[in-house]
Design a protein around this motif. Sequence first.
Motif, PDB file in Angstrom:
ATOM      1  N   ILE A 527       9.923  12.413 -15.317  1.00  0.00           N
ATOM      2  CA  ILE A 527       8.915  13.023 -14.266  1.00  0.00           C
ATOM      3  C   ILE A 527       7.532  12.510 -14.944  1.00  0.00           C
ATOM      4  CG2 ILE A 527      10.478  14.795 -13.637  1.00  0.00           C
ATOM      5  CD1 ILE A 527       8.100  16.623 -15.422  1.00  0.00           C
ATOM      6  N   PHE A 528       7.412  11.944 -15.900  1.00  0.00           N
ATOM      7  CA  PHE A 528       6.236  11.535 -16.713  1.00  0.00           C
ATOM      8  C   PHE A 528       6.119  10.000 -16.543  1.00  0.00           C
ATOM      9  CE2 PHE A 528       7.118  15.455 -19.197  1.00  0.00           C
ATOM     10  CZ  PHE A 528       6.161  16.231 -18.564  1.00  0.00           C
ATOM     11  N   LEU A 529       6.863   9.150 -15.853  1.00  0.00           N
ATOM     12  CA  LEU A 529       6.727   8.035 -15.695  1.00  0.00           C
ATOM     13  C   LEU A 529       5.677   7.727 -14.963  1.00  0.00           C
ATOM     14  CD1 LEU A 529      10.597   7.008 -15.278  1.00  0.00           C
ATOM     15  CD2 LEU A 529       9.408   6.391 -17.206  1.00  0.00           C
ATOM     16  N   PRO A 530       5.059   6.449 -15.083  1.00  0.00           N
ATOM     17  CA  PRO A 530       3.673   6.212 -14.383  1.00  0.00           C
ATOM     18  C   PRO A 530       3.808   6.336 -12.725  1.00  0.00           C
ATOM     19  CG  PRO A 530       3.818   4.688 -16.158  1.00  0.00           C
ATOM     20  CD  PRO A 530       5.190   5.499 -15.905  1.00  0.00           C
ATOM     21  N   GLU A 531       4.819   5.949 -12.410  1.00  0.00           N
ATOM     22  CA  GLU A 531       4.951   5.514 -10.780  1.00  0.00           C
ATOM     23  C   GLU A 531       5.438   6.862 -10.201  1.00  0.00           C
ATOM     24  OE1 GLU A 531       3.253   3.311  -9.219  1.00  0.00           O
ATOM     25  OE2 GLU A 531       2.621   2.776 -11.264  1.00  0.00           O
ATOM     26  N   SER A 532       5.847   8.062 -10.882  1.00  0.00           N
ATOM     27  CA  SER A 532       6.474   9.167 -10.331  1.00  0.00           C
ATOM     28  C   SER A 532       5.723   9.862  -9.329  1.00  0.00           C
ATOM     29  CB  SER A 532       7.247   9.775 -11.268  1.00  0.00           C
ATOM     30  OG  SER A 532       6.131  10.831 -11.973  1.00  0.00           O
ATOM     31  N   SER A 533       6.292  10.667  -8.568  1.00  0.00           N
ATOM     32  CA  SER A 533       5.641  11.610  -7.499  1.00  0.00           C
ATOM     33  C   SER A 533       4.933  12.780  -8.366  1.00  0.00           C
ATOM     34  CB  SER A 533       6.408  12.179  -6.578  1.00  0.00           C
ATOM     35  OG  SER A 533       7.032  11.240  -5.643  1.00  0.00           O
ATOM     36  N   PHE A 534       5.612  12.965  -9.381  1.00  0.00           N
ATOM     37  CA  PHE A 534       5.003  14.209  -9.997  1.00  0.00           C
ATOM     38  C   PHE A 534       3.545  13.672 -10.852  1.00  0.00           C
ATOM     39  CE2 PHE A 534       4.244  16.398 -14.306  1.00  0.00           C
ATOM     40  CZ  PHE A 534       4.276  17.653 -13.777  1.00  0.00           C
ATOM     41  N   MET A 535       3.586  12.372 -11.321  1.00  0.00           N
ATOM     42  CA  MET A 535       2.329  11.878 -11.985  1.00  0.00           C
ATOM     43  C   MET A 535       1.301  11.728 -10.691  1.00  0.00           C
ATOM     44  SD  MET A 535       2.575  12.215 -15.126  1.00  0.00           S
ATOM     45  CE  MET A 535       0.960  11.557 -15.564  1.00  0.00           C
ATOM     46  N   LYS A 536       1.706  11.286  -9.494  1.00  0.00           N
ATOM     47  CA  LYS A 536       0.850  11.507  -8.430  1.00  0.00           C
ATOM     48  C   LYS A 536       0.291  12.772  -8.262  1.00  0.00           C
ATOM     49  CE  LYS A 536       0.912  10.467  -3.679  1.00  0.00           C
ATOM     50  NZ  LYS A 536       1.431  10.115  -2.348  1.00  0.00           N
ATOM     51  N   TRP A 537       0.994  13.799  -8.264  1.00  0.00           N
ATOM     52  CA  TRP A 537       0.469  15.385  -8.222  1.00  0.00           C
ATOM     53  C   TRP A 537      -0.545  15.522  -9.167  1.00  0.00           C
ATOM     54  CZ3 TRP A 537       1.626  18.990 -11.705  1.00  0.00           C
ATOM     55  CH2 TRP A 537       0.833  20.303 -11.422  1.00  0.00           C
ATOM     56  N   TRP A 538      -0.176  15.370 -10.374  1.00  0.00           N
ATOM     57  CA  TRP A 538      -0.975  15.542 -11.408  1.00  0.00           C
ATOM     58  C   TRP A 538      -2.280  14.898 -11.479  1.00  0.00           C
ATOM     59  CZ3 TRP A 538      -1.792  19.145 -15.009  1.00  0.00           C
ATOM     60  CH2 TRP A 538      -2.527  18.728 -16.095  1.00  0.00           C
ATOM     61  N   LYS A 539      -2.370  13.667 -11.033  1.00  0.00           N
ATOM     62  CA  LYS A 539      -3.749  13.011 -10.870  1.00  0.00           C
ATOM     63  C   LYS A 539      -4.606  13.747  -9.919  1.00  0.00           C
ATOM     64  CE  LYS A 539      -1.796   8.364 -12.063  1.00  0.00           C
ATOM     65  NZ  LYS A 539      -1.624   6.823 -11.438  1.00  0.00           N
ATOM     66  N   ASP A 540      -3.947  14.392  -8.725  1.00  0.00           N
ATOM     67  CA  ASP A 540      -4.711  15.080  -8.043  1.00  0.00           C
ATOM     68  C   ASP A 540      -5.094  16.395  -8.578  1.00  0.00           C
ATOM     69  OD1 ASP A 540      -4.695  13.156  -5.936  1.00  0.00           O
ATOM     70  OD2 ASP A 540      -2.997  13.854  -4.885  1.00  0.00           O
ATOM     71  N   TRP A 541      -4.002  17.162  -9.207  1.00  0.00           N
ATOM     72  CA  TRP A 541      -4.312  18.507  -9.746  1.00  0.00           C
ATOM     73  C   TRP A 541      -5.394  18.472 -11.104  1.00  0.00           C
ATOM     74  CZ3 TRP A 541      -4.678  23.245  -8.460  1.00  0.00           C
ATOM     75  CH2 TRP A 541      -4.457  24.184  -9.391  1.00  0.00           C
ATOM     76  N   LYS A 542      -5.253  17.563 -11.899  1.00  0.00           N
ATOM     77  CA  LYS A 542      -5.774  17.490 -13.101  1.00  0.00           C
ATOM     78  C   LYS A 542      -7.251  17.798 -12.997  1.00  0.00           C
ATOM     79  CE  LYS A 542      -6.881  13.593 -15.226  1.00  0.00           C
ATOM     80  NZ  LYS A 542      -6.632  12.379 -16.106  1.00  0.00           N
ATOM     81  N   PRO A 543      -7.941  17.419 -12.216  1.00  0.00           N
ATOM     82  CA  PRO A 543      -9.477  17.778 -12.053  1.00  0.00           C
ATOM     83  C   PRO A 543      -9.711  19.481 -11.897  1.00  0.00           C
ATOM     84  CG  PRO A 543      -9.117  15.725 -10.720  1.00  0.00           C
ATOM     85  CD  PRO A 543      -7.720  16.510 -11.123  1.00  0.00           C
ATOM     86  N   TYR A 544      -8.789  20.065 -11.274  1.00  0.00           N
ATOM     87  CA  TYR A 544      -8.896  21.361 -10.775  1.00  0.00           C
ATOM     88  C   TYR A 544      -8.555  22.385 -11.984  1.00  0.00           C
ATOM     89  CZ  TYR A 544      -8.880  20.154  -5.774  1.00  0.00           C
ATOM     90  OH  TYR A 544      -9.230  19.872  -4.781  1.00  0.00           O
ATOM     91  N   THR A 545      -7.660  21.672 -12.943  1.00  0.00           N
ATOM     92  CA  THR A 545      -7.452  22.655 -14.417  1.00  0.00           C
ATOM     93  C   THR A 545      -8.700  22.690 -15.350  1.00  0.00           C
ATOM     94  OG1 THR A 545      -6.881  20.530 -15.555  1.00  0.00           O
ATOM     95  CG2 THR A 545      -5.190  21.680 -14.319  1.00  0.00           C
ATOM     96  N   ARG A 546      -9.776  22.155 -14.865  1.00  0.00           N
ATOM     97  CA  ARG A 546     -11.016  21.954 -15.756  1.00  0.00           C
ATOM     98  C   ARG A 546     -12.198  22.920 -15.282  1.00  0.00           C
ATOM     99  NH1 ARG A 546     -11.692  15.352 -16.073  1.00  0.00           N
ATOM    100  NH2 ARG A 546      -9.751  14.796 -17.555  1.00  0.00           N
ATOM    101  N   THR A 547     -12.020  23.225 -13.875  1.00  0.00           N
ATOM    102  CA  THR A 547     -12.844  24.142 -13.124  1.00  0.00           C
ATOM    103  C   THR A 547     -12.169  25.452 -12.889  1.00  0.00           C
ATOM    104  OG1 THR A 547     -11.980  23.206 -11.168  1.00  0.00           O
ATOM    105  CG2 THR A 547     -13.886  22.149 -12.192  1.00  0.00           C
ATOM    106  N   LEU A 548     -10.892  25.771 -13.406  1.00  0.00           N
ATOM    107  CA  LEU A 548     -10.488  27.148 -13.044  1.00  0.00           C
ATOM    108  C   LEU A 548     -11.015  28.335 -13.841  1.00  0.00           C
ATOM    109  CD1 LEU A 548      -6.712  26.041 -12.577  1.00  0.00           C
ATOM    110  CD2 LEU A 548      -8.347  26.741 -10.638  1.00  0.00           C
TER     111      LEU A 548
END
Length: 582
Positions: A527-548
Amino acid sequence: MILFSNGSETANLVASSGLLQQSWNANSDLYENSDPNERLRFQVYSQGNYNILAFVTSSWTLQADQADLASSSTFKEDFPVFEFLCSKKHPTFAINKATIFLFASYHDKLLPLKNQLCQVSKDNPLIITGHSLGGSIASLFTLWMLDSMDLTKTKRPLCITFGSPLLGDSSLQKAIFQYQTWNSCFLHVVTSLDPVPRIFMHHIPVHQKGVYKPFGTFLICSESGSACFEDPDSILELLVATASYGAQSQNPYESVPLVDYGRVVENLFNRTFLMDTIELPAWAAQPFEAGIIRQLRAIGVALSQHQQQQKINIINLVNREKRVISKKSFNPSKKLNDMKINMAYLEWYKKWSKDQKTGYYDVYKKKLNEWDIKVEGFKKDLTNYWIDMVKEVENKPQKEGAAFRTRWLFGGTNYRRMVEPLDIAEYYKEKKPNYETQGRSDHYIKLEEWQKEEKKSESNPNNLKKEKVSSILTIDSCFWAKVEEAIILCNLLKTEKFGAEEKMNKLKDFENHVWGLLTNYEVSPEIFLPESSFMKWWKDWKPYTRTLGSSFTSPLHDFIESGAHVEYDRGNWSPPIYYQLL
């Protein structure tokens, strides 16, 4: 494969073995040497290396109202002995009312006998036999014993009935037929001269007409020969077609002369069955069709003078008997070995996808390679097999279904975790939402429910999972559906302000779910491979984890951004103590 209709050969085998004579002799002796006023009489006869248990009833037990059926739902509270025959597909069944009530009234006397015979049968085979209504009791007793036996350690009983009326409805027949080891334990001998086996076909209330169905094998005898059939509809037709004029015209509820089955089985023993001396029509050159025609001729069934109609009748019988043979020849073990080959191809495909830095799920979703098309075929074969296996479990009687389920659950769990992600990929590629509630197949749901009940595949310690982490299948087979829904939620957060808090809470729940899987080594590192859908989600979600804010800690953020997922892939990672204490 060439199929042969070998009913005549089967008839020859059982007739020439001497078992029919010994079984009838036990019934005959019981009639002569027991209390005629006892409603049900039974006795065990030792025959050296095997035993015979015989049942007979008083002639007056056949009454005019005895065609009524009793539903299992009406007697399950007071007499739940046969509830094991129920299945999800057939939650109830019906047994002839007179038979079940008579059996229930002797239950306390029969119970110690059953327990004793279950022990004795481990060493000596048991034949259970009965005549007329006694044959129906013999059938119930056999079913009762089968439920108590471990057939891997105990010899199966053989139930041989003579002139027994039909016992129950189609649900009873299907419950027994679903477990072929049970169905093959019953041999019913019927002669054209005996009206009793046919009484419940004609003398039943209008609202119940046609509900009785036979089970097991029927050895149908006439003056000219005999033959064996197993398909229930074929048996019903032949019981009518082979009835002599006397059997058709007699009222079976009145005093009926005892049919001398001793003479019938002696004739069978001495007779050479008609085999190759009849002329066959040109269209019946195939072995199976020819065998059916020979059997019909042997029992004196007149075939239609009109060749086309005759052909239709024979083809109907052929098709029904072939279905029985097909069911009997179903070998899950052999078929499962074929399915293991398909699983091996998918495992290779999973490894190859990892080398592409994309992952199994996303490579299949894109379908850009020739192998993706081949994998689609493997997936289809596996899915068809496991859908059939789940149906097999649900159709079986409860006890047998549970045993069957346990035996195949490991393979079913691996299949679900390997193949369901591919179904999810196809589902979301078509832009459909909410796979888990709207698109998931029932057979996946059942396999997951059964696996949770067993809890066997989840018992591996973390150390063992760490050793195999590079090849593990994600425990949650709906993981990628959760990823897709999380991607959709992140996209909605960018465009919709309304309901943002609810969306954020759902995304937090998903992150916590991922973290829970990671800490137990229950998610594939791909799931942590660079082109996986999970990492696509993580790129979108990561900024929110810093503002919660301080109310929400994101161990997943530290895990991914620190590169700990690399150590996870190697099986060298353990959750930080701080997060273990949260």
